[in-house]
Every structure is written in structure tokens, then in C-alpha cells.
Design an enzyme around this catalytic site. Structure first.
Site, PDB file in Angstrom:
ATOM      1  N   LYS A  38       0.848  -1.211   0.000  1.00 30.14           N
ATOM      2  CA  LYS A  38       0.000   0.000   0.000  1.00 30.14           C
ATOM      3  C   LYS A  38       0.879   1.255   0.000  1.00 30.14           C
ATOM      4  CE  LYS A  38      -0.290  -0.343   5.059  1.00 30.14           C
ATOM      5  NZ  LYS A  38      -1.014  -1.020   6.143  1.00 30.14           N
ATOM      6  N   ARG A 136     -10.063  -0.316  15.361  1.00 30.91           N
ATOM      7  CA  ARG A 136      -9.926   0.556  14.211  1.00 30.91           C
ATOM      8  C   ARG A 136     -10.901   0.118  13.126  1.00 30.91           C
ATOM      9  NH1 ARG A 136      -4.097   1.046  11.201  1.00 30.91           N
ATOM     10  NH2 ARG A 136      -4.730  -0.973  10.376  1.00 30.91           N
ATOM     11  N   TYR A 264      14.311  31.450   5.621  1.00 34.81           N
ATOM     12  CA  TYR A 264      13.110  32.188   5.985  1.00 34.81           C
ATOM     13  C   TYR A 264      13.064  32.476   7.472  1.00 34.81           C
ATOM     14  CZ  TYR A 264      11.029  31.327   1.379  1.00 34.81           C
ATOM     15  OH  TYR A 264      10.763  31.300   0.044  1.00 34.81           O
ATOM     16  N   MET A 313      10.123  24.953   1.000  1.00 31.80           N
ATOM     17  CA  MET A 313       9.336  24.040   0.165  1.00 31.80           C
ATOM     18  C   MET A 313      10.239  23.201  -0.745  1.00 31.80           C
ATOM     19  SD  MET A 313       6.223  24.876  -2.465  1.00 31.80           S
ATOM     20  CE  MET A 313       5.354  25.892  -1.287  1.00 31.80           C
TER      21      MET A 313
HETATM   22  C1  LIG Z   1      -0.142  -1.920   6.931  1.00 33.01           C
HETATM   23  C2  LIG Z   1      -0.626  -3.223   7.438  1.00 33.01           C
HETATM   24  C3  LIG Z   1       0.254  -4.312   7.608  1.00 33.01           C
HETATM   25  C4  LIG Z   1       1.760  -4.202   7.467  1.00 33.01           C
HETATM   26  O1  LIG Z   1       2.349  -3.835   8.702  1.00 33.01           O
HETATM   27  P1  LIG Z   1       3.948  -3.748   8.858  1.00 33.01           P
HETATM   28  O2  LIG Z   1       4.143  -3.321  10.272  1.00 33.01           O
HETATM   29  O3  LIG Z   1       4.403  -2.699   7.889  1.00 33.01           O
HETATM   30  O4  LIG Z   1       4.495  -5.080   8.543  1.00 33.01           O
HETATM   31  C5  LIG Z   1      -0.295  -5.550   7.923  1.00 33.01           C
HETATM   32  N1  LIG Z   1      -1.629  -5.691   8.120  1.00 33.01           N
HETATM   33  C6  LIG Z   1      -2.499  -4.656   8.010  1.00 33.01           C
HETATM   34  C7  LIG Z   1      -3.942  -4.886   8.270  1.00 33.01           C
HETATM   35  C8  LIG Z   1      -2.027  -3.379   7.689  1.00 33.01           C
HETATM   36  O5  LIG Z   1      -2.885  -2.360   7.597  1.00 33.01           O
END
Ligand SMILES: *Cc1c(COP(=O)(O)O)cnc(C)c1O
Length: 369
Positions: A38, A136, A264, A313
């Protein structure tokens, strides 16, 4: 590797392979491995990273959103892709690209089921996510009866796996809490098997989970940060290789008289004669203002140089008074020294945030395995 001539994120696919093999070596050979790619594979390049991992034989991928999964399909990823956090408005697109949704609530289950029925799917693979304490995303244990009722006699979808996510797998002071999460996951999994009369595979471990709770590997593990070279633990980090190095060059050198200011709002004032170098990257590239004002160092010709004044920036200024260097010389922002996790810690954040924040303006280059 040739020296940088502009700001680049150098992505070492050999390091990726090394980290993948290291993590795999800690697992039973039959345990499946899911690569979490991701957020552009944690700020690197999801296409190249996923294609490399696919060549290495990885079993599964995960992304957060449907759009990321579609991009992987267009890049030639044929392995299953789990979408961790899909939104109902994208279910059509998800099915069209054979992406596998995480169903995490009664609302999401019902809307996905309706889409699957309407488009006459047959055994479309879905994954049920349970909340075991992260609070979550995820079904609660007492949703199981609702799930069973919804799925009864339905041929359109098939529960391929059930999973959960640990809240503090890197934090050994939270061992008891984590073991509690694992225990409730086990209980949920058994109940699901009983009530659904299906045997979905199971997974709960992320990178730190693999390293600290390997006994809970079940049928698959999900790793992101470990693949990219960080184990949230210095002992483990010694076995991993950071995949990404952020490099740049010195654009200009200035020699300051005592009392002159830099940047700045005159964020820095020189005491004595100082030499500064200006670099072509700034907060728009993902190096935020929190790294300025002497908080963090970068490396120039093997020596540490502090970031001084306010990060702009498109530019940062560093103090190179004690360093033998010239305009055009290479500068390491993070990589092997400082590491991304150390660099991030100087601003009270973590490698995940620093890496994923490197903006798309920065050119990505690759070192092949
Ligand atoms: C992002 C994520 C992971 C990966 O976690 P790492 O600590 O980067 O290995 C695994 N499972 C879920 C549900 C995640 O959102």
C-alpha cells in the site's frame, strides 16, 4: 551506483530480495507470505516492488484502497490482491479487476453481498476482518451470528480467509495484551468454522508479529515495513537492509560572516565563520519543517552535516563548515546512515511516516537484484 546528480530515491531491489528471504526464513515453509504494498510500497514504487516480489514467488499482496489494486493489475500483477480498506463506491471496480475485499463491518458485508448477487458472482473470494483490540476496523466477535445468517445458502461469495491486526506487536511491554489478541482471534476463527461450515485460512501477524510472535503465524503473514528494511528493533534491523536511499546534491555553497542569518524568518544565525550548502529538496518532497533547526543530520562525503534554519518548500540548508565538499557533491538524506528510522526519530516520528511521505516529485531509480 553512479553518484546522484539530482534528488532521487534509490530503490535497491537486491535489498528487497534479501529482506524477503530473511523474513521467509523465520517461517514454516508452508506458511503463505503476503507483501503489503500500500501507499506506493511505503513510498517507494509499488509496481516495481510488487513485480520483484511476484518473481520471487510471494503468495499474496495487500493494498489499502481499490485504486492501488487496479494500478497493480495494470502493471502485470497476477497474484491475489487483498484490499484492506475498500469503500462501497468502488466495489464494481474491485470485482472488475479481481481484487479481494476485506469485509470489516455489517454495512460493508451487506453492500458487497448485494453487489455480488446483482452481478451473479460465483464463490467470489472475500476476507473477514475481526477487531481483537486495535479498535480501528473489523467485525466484533458478536457479529458472527449476523455474518452466518447473511452468508447462509449464498453461493455468490466465499470466505477465503479471516484475519485480525495486532495493535502493539513491536512493543514487548504489551506482550500480555498481544497474547490476548491472538487468543481471541483463535476463538473467533474456531467459531467461524463452526457456524459457517467453511474453513477459511487465518492470518494475524505483521512484520513485528513475525519477529516477536512467530508461533501465531497460522496460514499466512502480512509484512510491509520488514520488506523495506525495518524491524522496529535494532537487533532485527542488523539483519535487514534498507531498500530506499534518499540522495541529493549540493546546489550551492555559501560562506557566512559571523552574525549572518540563513533562510526564511532568519531561522539560523551563524556564530563565527560558517560554510553552508543548499540542497534541492524540501518539505514538498517529504522532508518536513520538523527536521530543520539543527534537529537532524544528513551525510556529505561520509561526514554528518546538520540541517539548519527552516526547511523550505524546495530547499534545505545544511552546515558543512567542517566538511571538505563542493557544489555538485552527493548528499545522503537517509539510507544506511542516517537510517530512515533514525532520521524519523529526530522528529518524534517513525520510519513508516517518513518513507510514505516522500512525494511523487522525487524521481525513483532502481538498482536491479
Ligand atoms: C499496513 C498493514 C500491515 C503491514 O504492517 P507492517 O508493520 O508494515 O508489517 C499488515 N496488516 C495490516 C492490516 C495493515 O494495515
Amino acid at each position: 551506483m553512479p553518484k546522484a546528480t539530482e534528488t532521487v530515491l534509490e530503490i535497491d531491489l537486491g535489498a528487497l530480495e534479501h529482506n524477503y528471504r530473511f523474513l521467509r526464513s523465520r517461517l514454516n515453509p508452508e506458511t503463505k507470505f503476503l507483501g503489503v504494498v500500500k501507499a506506493f510500497a511505503y513510498g517507494s514504487d509499488a509496481d516495481r516492488v510488487a513485480l520483484t516480489l511476484q518473481t520471487l514467488g510471494i503468495d499474496y499482496f495487500a493494498v489499502a484502497y481499490v485504486k492501488e489494486g487496479v494500478a497493480l493489475r495494470n502493471a502485470g500483477i497476477t497474484r491475489p490482491i487483498l484490499v484492506l480498506h475498500p469503500q462501497p463506491c468502488n466495489f464494481g471496480e474491485l470485482i472488475k479487476h479481481c481484487l479481494e475485499p476485506s469485509l470489516y463491518s455489517p454495512r460493508i458485508l451487506k453492500t458487497f453481498l448485494a453487489v455480488a448477487v446483482e452481478s451473479a458472482q460465483n464463490s467470489y473470494p472475500v476476507h473477514l476482518k475481526f477487531n481483537t483490540g486495535l479498535n480501528r476496523l473489523g467485525f466484533w466477535e458478536n457479529d458472527i451470528d449476523f455474518i452466518a445468517e447473511q452468508l447462509k445458502g449464498r453461493k455468490e461469495i466465499r470466505v477465503k480467509s479471516i484475519f485480525s491486526h495486532l495493535a502493539a506487536s513491536e512493543d514487548l511491554a504489551e506482550r500480555e495484551f498481544t497474547l490476548g489478541q491472538i487468543a481471541s482471534f483463535k476463538k473467533i476463527a474456531e467459531e467461524i468454522e463452526l457456524k459457517l461450515d467453511q474453513k477459511p485460512f487465518r492470518h494475524i501477524l505483521n512484520t513485528s508479529g513475525i519477529l516477536n510472535y512467530v508461533e501465531a503465524q497460522y496460514d499466512m503473514v502480512r509484512s510491509g515495513i520488514g520488506l523495506y528494511g525495518f524491524g522496529n528493533n535494532p537487533k532485527i534491523d542488523a539483519h535487514l537492509r534498507p531498500m530506499a536511499t534518499l540522495k541529493t546534491v549540493i546546489s550551492q555553497i555559501h560562506r557566512l560572516e559571523p552574525g549572518e542569518s540563513v533562510g526564511y524568518n532568519r531561522g539560523y544565525t551563524s556564530v563565527g565563520y560558517r560554510t553552508t550548502a543548499t540542497l534541492p529538496l524540501g518539505h514538498a518532497d517529504g522532508i518536513g519543517r520538523q527536521y530543520g533547526n539543527g534537529n537532524t543530520y544528513v551525510t556529505v562525503n561520509g561526514k554528518k552535516a546538520l540541517i539548519i534554519g527552516n526547511v523550505c518548500m524546495d530547499m534545505i540548508m545544511i552546515d558543512v563548515t567542517e566538511i571538505d565538499c563542493n557544489e555538485g557533491d552527493e548528499v545522503i538524506i537517509f539510507g544506511s546512515d542516517p537510517t530512515a528510522s533514525y532520521f524519523a526519530s529526530t522528529a518524534h516520528t517513525i520510519s513508516y511516516e517518513l518513507l510514505t511521505g516522500i512525494s511523487q516529485r522525487v524521481k525513483r531509480i532502481f538498482i536491479d537484484r
